[in-house]
Design a protein around this motif. Structure first.
Motif, PDB file in Angstrom:
ATOM      1  N   ARG A  24       0.806  -1.221   0.000  1.00 33.62           N
ATOM      2  CA  ARG A  24       0.000   0.000   0.000  1.00 33.62           C
ATOM      3  C   ARG A  24       0.839   1.271   0.000  1.00 33.62           C
ATOM      4  N   SER A  25       2.041   1.193   0.533  1.00 32.06           N
ATOM      5  CA  SER A  25       2.856   2.419   0.632  1.00 32.06           C
ATOM      6  C   SER A  25       3.414   2.865  -0.716  1.00 32.06           C
ATOM      7  N   VAL A  26       3.411   1.982  -1.715  1.00 31.12           N
ATOM      8  CA  VAL A  26       3.970   2.356  -3.023  1.00 31.12           C
ATOM      9  C   VAL A  26       2.895   2.797  -4.012  1.00 31.12           C
ATOM     10  N   LYS A  27       1.643   2.917  -3.563  1.00 34.52           N
ATOM     11  CA  LYS A  27       0.590   3.397  -4.448  1.00 34.52           C
ATOM     12  C   LYS A  27       0.908   4.810  -4.911  1.00 34.52           C
ATOM     13  N   ALA A  28       0.568   5.112  -6.153  1.00 32.90           N
ATOM     14  CA  ALA A  28       0.888   6.414  -6.732  1.00 32.90           C
ATOM     15  C   ALA A  28       0.080   7.525  -6.065  1.00 32.90           C
ATOM     16  N   ALA A  29       0.622   8.726  -6.117  1.00 30.95           N
ATOM     17  CA  ALA A  29      -0.081   9.885  -5.578  1.00 30.95           C
ATOM     18  C   ALA A  29      -1.368  10.123  -6.366  1.00 30.95           C
ATOM     19  N   ASP A  30      -2.356  10.699  -5.698  1.00 32.45           N
ATOM     20  CA  ASP A  30      -3.607  11.063  -6.366  1.00 32.45           C
ATOM     21  C   ASP A  30      -4.082  12.396  -5.807  1.00 32.45           C
ATOM     22  N   ALA A  31      -5.266  12.816  -6.234  1.00 32.23           N
ATOM     23  CA  ALA A  31      -5.762  14.137  -5.835  1.00 32.23           C
ATOM     24  C   ALA A  31      -5.937  14.246  -4.321  1.00 32.23           C
ATOM     25  N   GLU A  32      -6.354  13.149  -3.675  1.00 32.31           N
ATOM     26  CA  GLU A  32      -6.566  13.182  -2.228  1.00 32.31           C
ATOM     27  C   GLU A  32      -5.281  12.962  -1.445  1.00 32.31           C
ATOM     28  N   HIS A  33      -4.268  12.412  -2.107  1.00 35.01           N
ATOM     29  CA  HIS A  33      -2.987  12.139  -1.448  1.00 35.01           C
ATOM     30  C   HIS A  33      -1.856  12.626  -2.354  1.00 35.01           C
ATOM     31  N   PRO A  34      -1.670  13.936  -2.430  1.00 38.01           N
ATOM     32  CA  PRO A  34      -0.673  14.486  -3.374  1.00 38.01           C
ATOM     33  C   PRO A  34       0.759  14.084  -3.065  1.00 38.01           C
TER      34      PRO A  34
END
Length: 328
Positions: free
Chosen positions: A78-88
């Motif tokens: 889970r820590s390597v998931k790409a950044a997104d709008a909610e988690h920049p």
């Protein structure tokens, strides 16, 4: 008006990238999971056959470690998931959340169970038997734990050397919680096996279950201390921790090597995941450009920094003329 000079094509944040990619951490966790699962089954069978309190404590310890490796595998994924709008800044801090769960599991399922059973054995002692089975299982467990421990050392040593740290120092302060957890759990497991063997041996020699019960309690105390250390380290990273001062000094030096940068007056490197930092800083750019051109140059510098795999995001502002420079 000065013309912006091209920046050399180098990763200025190599120093912040503390070690190899996460695949090495994943291998370390998988090796630990396989070893702990085999050990947990063997210890459980031996505990039933012998009736030893120390072996039962070690079985609880190994089952707790096995469950913890599942949490660590989730942390890696889970820590390597790409950044997104909610988690920049990405999902790097998930590693500390799941590693915190693993440390809590070690405390409850390992330390508390071992201490409780040891106390109960002191109150209502029961003799053990088939000591040879216990010794054989403890010996095999020591070998398997040693293999897992060797893998964590194999990962930690080059990382420590690259940052000019000794091995224990690096394990304690590394931003990789899975490496720290496996190293600490394997260390505690090896110590616990020695304590269990001592308790079992004294039980056989004296005929009294008391040393065996004390061995169970001591195993629980070791697990409790390790769990508290791991909980505290994950807590510190979750609430926000500055990168190691040596990494900070190296990054400042690398920034000052850039032809675009005349001075660095402020820099904050906050750890936001394993080997991952966010960068906030104030810099004085070379030349005397117009405001619009300076904005483009700052944006280009931010993009260059963020391109590093060690950087989750970058925000740079211009230094005020009266701000003092900071150095490595």
């Amino acid at each position: 008006m000065a013309t912006a000079r091209p920046m050399p094509h180098t990763d200025i944040f190599d120093a912040a990238n503390q070690g190899p990619a996460g695949s090495e951490s994943l291998l370390t966790v998988i090796v630990a999971f396989g070893a702990n699962l085999l050990i947990a089954v063997a210890k459980s069978v031996a505990a039933v056959i012998t009736g030893s309190a120390s072996l039962l404590a070690e079985a609880a310890h190994s089952w707790a470690d096995t469950g913890n490796e599942v949490f660590l595998l989730v942390a890696n994924r889970r820590s390597v998931k790409a950044a997104d709008a909610e988690h920049p800044l990405g999902h790097g801090r998930e590693a500390y959340v799941w590693s915190l769960f693993a440390a809590l599991g070690l405390f409850v399922a390992g330390a508390a169970v071992s201490i409780t059973h040891g106390v109960q054995e002191l109150i209502r002692p029961e003799p053990a038997s088939d000591f040879l089975v216990g010794y054989l299982v403890l010996a095999v467990s020591f070998v398997l734990e040693g293999i897992s421990f060797s893998q964590s050392i194999r990962q930690a040593r080059p990382e420590a050397e690259s940052l000019d740290r000794d091995l224990i120092e690096h394990v304690l302060i590394t931003s990789d919680p899975t490496l720290r957890a496996v190293f600490a759990e394997d260390s505690a497991a090896l110590v616990g096996l020695v304590l269990a063997a001592g308790g079992l041996g004294l039980h056989q020699l004296t005929g009294s279950p008391v040393p065996d019960a004390i061995g169970s309690i001591l195993v629980g105390v070791v697990l409790g201390v390790v769990a508290i250390v791991l909980i505290n380290r994950n807590r510190r990273f979750l609430v926000g921790q500055e990168a190691d001062p040596r990494v900070r000094a190296s990054v400042i030096a690398k920034l000052l090597e850039q032809t675009e940068v005349a001075r660095v007056t402020y820099l904050r490197l906050e750890v936001v995941g394993p080997r991952l930092v966010s960068v906030v800083g104030d810099v004085d750019l070379t030349g005397d450009d117009t405001e619009s051109h300076v904005a483009y140059r700052l944006r280009a510098l931010e993009a260059k920094i963020t391109a590093s795999p060690a950087v989750a995001g970058t925000v740079l502002s211009l230094s005020a003329p009266d701000e003092p420079s900071i150095g490595p």
